[in-house]
Scaffold this motif. Structure first.
Motif, mmCIF file in Angstrom:
data_model
loop_
_atom_site.group_PDB
_atom_site.id
_atom_site.type_symbol
_atom_site.label_atom_id
_atom_site.label_comp_id
_atom_site.label_asym_id
_atom_site.label_seq_id
_atom_site.Cartn_x
_atom_site.Cartn_y
_atom_site.Cartn_z
ATOM 1 N N UNK A 213 0.833 -1.196 0.000
ATOM 2 C CA UNK A 213 0.000 0.000 0.000
ATOM 3 C C UNK A 213 0.874 1.254 0.000
ATOM 4 N N UNK A 214 2.182 1.022 0.090
ATOM 5 C CA UNK A 214 3.177 2.076 -0.011
ATOM 6 C C UNK A 214 4.462 1.448 -0.537
ATOM 7 N N UNK A 215 5.467 2.263 -0.784
ATOM 8 C CA UNK A 215 6.729 1.760 -1.294
ATOM 9 C C UNK A 215 7.418 0.901 -0.240
ATOM 10 N N UNK A 216 7.970 -0.236 -0.639
ATOM 11 C CA UNK A 216 8.691 -1.117 0.276
ATOM 12 C C UNK A 216 10.041 -1.485 -0.332
ATOM 13 N N UNK A 217 10.958 -1.914 0.515
ATOM 14 C CA UNK A 217 12.263 -2.345 0.046
ATOM 15 C C UNK A 217 12.139 -3.676 -0.696
#
Length: 318
Positions: A213-217
């Motif tokens: 739901x957001x940027x992740x590594x």
């Protein structure tokens, strides 16, 4: 001959009475031992998480049989667990849970962990939260003395060693809070959705998942055989049994604390709560927030932690 017979009969009755007495005492001790095992047993520490006390409050909540960590053997979810767990956040698309589990345990250890509890074990654990109240505490050396040091999400050690310590044996995180993990430490994934499991697979294979739901590594540094996964049933158990269904789901910090109660014999808690001036922020991040403005029932979690403190199930260091 008659007096001798009566005397002998009396000795037999006395011996029989004592025999029955010692038999009953033995049975009583056996029953107590079984009862202690059922209630979680005891340990070799001066005080143990599963020690009995006058209050049933703890044992009405603590379930020693709940699945704490996921493995292939316990991976089949009850329908009620699956519905609750998959309803926590956004849908994970068309991912099939059974297929995901098959892939997981072709990559990561499929083991039973922490099944060594008993009267000869004394495992001390430090649960290290991220509160700004750790700054200036000088708790670092004390924290590092514990057998297990369990850290939460992004909480760093470098540059903060004197207050938070340098040792890490477990780091509990989810994709949106992922950081590199010490080579000697366990990465304990807290999966709040199926996509979290897919992200873990991606980290060690294609590295294609860069957004939930957001940027992740897309990747983190961690040893493959040091990966553990908290069971969805355990998350639901913490929510229903410990939080009495307050809020939407437990915070990572609270889940970590209950996790420690299940794998440790003695639990010390650091870095929970507000600073002395009432402000809420991380020791590594000065942005202010309030612990109750989220899906987590902060007030009820705080009340439950205080009850554990009152019952000497944990020691909280302010």
């Amino acid at each position: 001959m008659v007096p001798f017979t009566k005397c002998k009969s009396s000795y037999i009755r006395v011996a029989f009475t004592f025999g029955i007495f010692f038999l009953l005492m033995s049975l009583q001790n056996t029953v107590i031992d079984v009862f202690l095992e059922t209630r979680g047993g005891m340990c070799a520490c001066d005080k143990c998480v599963t020690d009995l006390n006058d209050s049933d409050w703890f044992f009405k909540r603590f379930n020693s049989t709940v699945s704490v960590l996921l493995n292939r053997r316990n991976s089949v979810l009850q329908a009620s667990v699956y519905r609750w767990w998959t309803g926590l956040q956004r849908d994970s698309g068309k991912a099939n849970y059974t297929d995901v589990v098959d892939t997981l345990f072709s990559l990561f250890p499929n083991e039973e962990h922490y099944s060594d509890a008993g009267p000869d074990r004394c495992r001390t654990c430090a649960v290290v939260g991220n509160s700004g109240n750790l700054l200036g505490s000088h708790y670092g050396p004390l924290i590092d003395l514990h057998d297990f040091v369990i850290r939460i999400n992004k909480g760093p050690t470098e540059g903060y060693e004197k207050d938070v310590g340098s040792k890490t044996t477990h780091r509990i995180l989810y994709p949106e809070s992922a950081v590199d993990v010490d080579s000697s430490a366990q990465l304990v994934l807290l999966p709040l959705k199926i996509k979290d499991l897919l992200w873990l697979i991606s980290v060690f294979t294609t590295k294609h998942i860069t957004h939930t739901y957001t940027k992740v590594r897309p990747t983190v540094n961690v040893t493959r055989d040091k990966v553990m996964i908290i069971h969805p049933e355990f998350i639901k158990y913490v929510y229903e049994s410990w939080l009495q269904k307050h809020g939407k789901y437990p915070s990572t910090g609270f889940i970590t604390l209950i996790y420690a109660l299940h794998i440790c014999d003695q639990v010390d808690v650091y870095g929970f709560g507000a600073k002395s001036d009432g402000s809420w922020h991380h020791y590594f991040d000065k942005s202010l927030s309030h612990f109750n403005k989220s899906n987590h029932p902060g007030d009820f979690e705080y009340k439950t932690i205080n009850e554990l403190l009152f019952l000497n199930k944990i020691t909280k260091h302010k």
